[in-house]
Design an enzyme around this catalytic site. Structure first.
Site, PDB file in Angstrom:
ATOM      1  CE  LYS A   1      74.898  55.658  36.810  1.00  0.00           C
ATOM      2  NZ  LYS A   1      75.435  55.254  36.009  1.00  0.00           N
TER       3      LYS A   1
ATOM      4  NE  ARG B   1      69.335  48.749  38.828  1.00  0.00           N
ATOM      5  CZ  ARG B   1      69.861  49.750  40.307  1.00  0.00           C
ATOM      6  NH1 ARG B   1      69.256  48.509  40.995  1.00  0.00           N
ATOM      7  NH2 ARG B   1      70.431  50.359  40.928  1.00  0.00           N
TER       8      ARG B   1
ATOM      9  NE  ARG C   1      75.496  49.247  39.255  1.00  0.00           N
ATOM     10  CZ  ARG C   1      73.922  49.277  38.297  1.00  0.00           C
ATOM     11  NH1 ARG C   1      73.273  49.998  38.029  1.00  0.00           N
ATOM     12  NH2 ARG C   1      74.374  47.933  37.650  1.00  0.00           N
TER      13      ARG C   1
ATOM     14  CD  GLU D   1      82.417  63.052  42.328  1.00  0.00           C
ATOM     15  OE1 GLU D   1      83.533  62.477  41.709  1.00  0.00           O
ATOM     16  OE2 GLU D   1      81.871  61.417  43.080  1.00  0.00           O
TER      17      GLU D   1
ATOM     18  CE  LYS E   1      71.393  57.364  34.457  1.00  0.00           C
ATOM     19  NZ  LYS E   1      72.272  55.973  33.719  1.00  0.00           N
TER      20      LYS E   1
ATOM     21  CB  SER F   1      64.627  53.412  32.284  1.00  0.00           C
ATOM     22  OG  SER F   1      65.049  53.412  33.906  1.00  0.00           O
TER      23      SER F   1
ATOM     24  CE1 TYR G   1      66.932  54.781  27.431  1.00  0.00           C
ATOM     25  CE2 TYR G   1      65.681  56.023  29.395  1.00  0.00           C
ATOM     26  CZ  TYR G   1      66.690  55.311  28.474  1.00  0.00           C
ATOM     27  OH  TYR G   1      67.174  54.744  29.253  1.00  0.00           O
TER      28      TYR G   1
END
Length: 326
Positions: A197, A207, A218, A234, A249, A275, A314
């Site tokens: 990610k 958000r 982040r 990872e 992602k 998004s 979505y």
């Protein structure tokens, strides 16, 4: 051997020929619908930056899950937005909190006809918007966060989630969650690890969707966009810790990462069409610059072609409806 011996256009002559020779196909059963529920809503709340997506009430969320079943969608990923936040995200542990209640409600509505997934992360629940608790210096405390993740995972499994999605990118999160589930008797609850990610500029509309309280970024825990080999590390770590599935992602800007992971993973691979990807296509289509349906279909097919076994999008239900028509 070349032209005219080889004429690749022979296999493109008709729609039937193109269908027959297609190397990759979309299936509704491989689609996962991300869905948001916000505590205290009397009516669903449209998300301005994501036209067509809304923060659900309990009733509209249950209807969306039932519709997904009817359309053959494979799964639903639930995100909860609480009315009250604090520094430790304690609302995430409340059995009657917004996310755990939503899991129970959706499970009661659709049973095992839809794979119910839930987000194991603190960012929606903290008043600072980070994915973990902060130390005295404002740095996300990895190990203190893991203890909460383990408890969150058990609470979500107790509520009826089939699959848990730890998305915080804390080191060791999959192992801690796997052990907590085993200790609580949830031996059949699966984990889809957000293994690769990235800290992405394309999360912006999300958000708004979760009313994020984040200040700053982040980048101390999500991956650097410049790094490719690190993604394999990872994934390998999450596999060693017991991940049943792994995820990349975002999808769009990381199709090379997705292809790398798909080539080496012994477990199913998911990719999240996030998004910002959604909003860009919707905005371009609203301006008449692109064909909306064709662009949506092509974008998801591209993720599938890169190696994803399942795609969080979505458009999952809408795309499933189109697939059913055809």
């Amino acid at each position: 051997m070349s032209f005219p011996t080889h004429r690749p256009r022979r296999l493109r002559t008709t729609p039937a020929m193109r269908r027959l020779t297609a190397e990759h196909r979309l299936s509704a059963s491989e689609l996962i619908l991300p869905a948001f529920i916000r505590e205290g809503l009397a009516e669903p709340n449209p998300i301005a930056s994501m036209p067509g997506v809304q923060q659900h009430t309990t009733d509209t969320l249950k209807r969306a899950a039932a519709e997904a079943v009817q359309l053959g969608v494979g799964g639903i990923m639930l995100f909860g937005i609480p009315a009250v936040r604090d520094a430790a995200g304690t609302a995430s542990l409340d059995p009657d909190g917004v996310l755990n209640k939503a899991i129970r409600d959706v499970r009661a509505e659709v049973g095992d006809d839809l794979v119910i997934m839930s987000d194991v992360c603190l960012d929606e629940f903290t008043d600072h918007g980070h994915c973990g608790v902060l130390d005295a210096h404002g740095y996300v405390d990895n190990d203190a966060t893991l203890e909460i993740y383990g408890r969150m995972a058990v609470a979500q499994a107790d509520a009826g989630a089939h699959v848990l999605g730890p998305s915080g990118m804390m080191d060791g999160q999959v192992g801690v969650i796997r052990q907590a589930l085993e200790d609580a008797g949830h031996v059949n609850t699966a984990v889809v690890a957000y293994a690769a990610k990235y800290a992405s500029a394309f999360y912006g509309p999300f958000r708004e969707a979760v009313d994020s309280q984040l200040k700053g970024d982040r980048r101390t825990y999500q991956m650097d966009a410049a790094n490719r080999r690190e993604a394999i590390l990872e994934v390998e770590l999450d596999l060693a810790e017991g991940a049943d599935m792994v995820m990349v992602k975002p999808a769009m800007s990381y199709l090379d990462i997705l292809a790398d992971v798909a080539a080496m993973s012994p477990v199913p691979v998911a990719a999240y069409q996030i998004s910002g990807e959604y909003s860009m296509i919707e905005a371009a289509a609203a301006n008449g610059w692109i064909d909306r349906r064709a662009a949506i279909t092509e974008s998801v097919l591209g993720i599938k072609r890169a190696g994803a076994n399942m795609v969080l999008t979505y458009w999952a239900s809408e795309l499933a409806g189109w697939l059913k028509e055809s």
